[in-house]
Design an enzyme around this catalytic site. Structure first.
Site: not given
Length: 130
Positions: A39-40, A45, A52, A83, A86
């Site tokens: 995750n980046v 946000y 994924e 989520c 994804c």
């Protein structure tokens, strides 16, 4: 190395200065090649990228288009589900019976499938007109 181990190994490279919640993902493509992602986060946000999605992008860049297996790991008390976005992304490149392993850094795992994490998946068939 297992797919969960691949996800664990890449997880520390996550860029998470805001939440400090690192997630690693590994995808085994139908070709047998393994692709990883993290995750980046972004200060805005909603503009971040999930692990994924990163692994899927790496897979496509690597020339593969079909997922054979997925593993996702995070440092949480229970395995963290993907989520909704994804889940739909995984379903784009995987059959419903493709195994998904959700894991914690402490070793807890949850075995599921793409079809189980996304019942009622939206597909191209929904865009067909009579």
């Amino acid at each position: 190395m297992s797919l969960v181990d691949e996800a664990r190994a890449i997880r520390d490279r996550a860029y998470v200065p805001y939440s400090n919640f690192k997630v690693g993902a590994a995808i085994r493509a139908a070709s047998g090649k393994v692709y990883v992602g993290v995750n980046v986060e972004n200060v805005a946000y909603p503009e971040g990228t999930c692990a994924e999605a990163g692994a899927i992008a790496a897979m496509i860049a690597g020339g593969d288009t079909r997922i054979a297996e997925v593993a996702v790991i995070a440092d949480s008390p229970e395995p963290v589900p993907c989520c909704g976005g994804c889940r739909q992304k995984l379903a784009e490149f995987a059959d419903a019976d493709v195994p998904v392993t959700l894991a914690t850094m402490a070793g807890k795992t949850l075995q599921t499938t793409v079809g189980q994490i996304l019942p009622g998946v939206f597909t191209v068939a929904h865009m067909q007109r009579d």
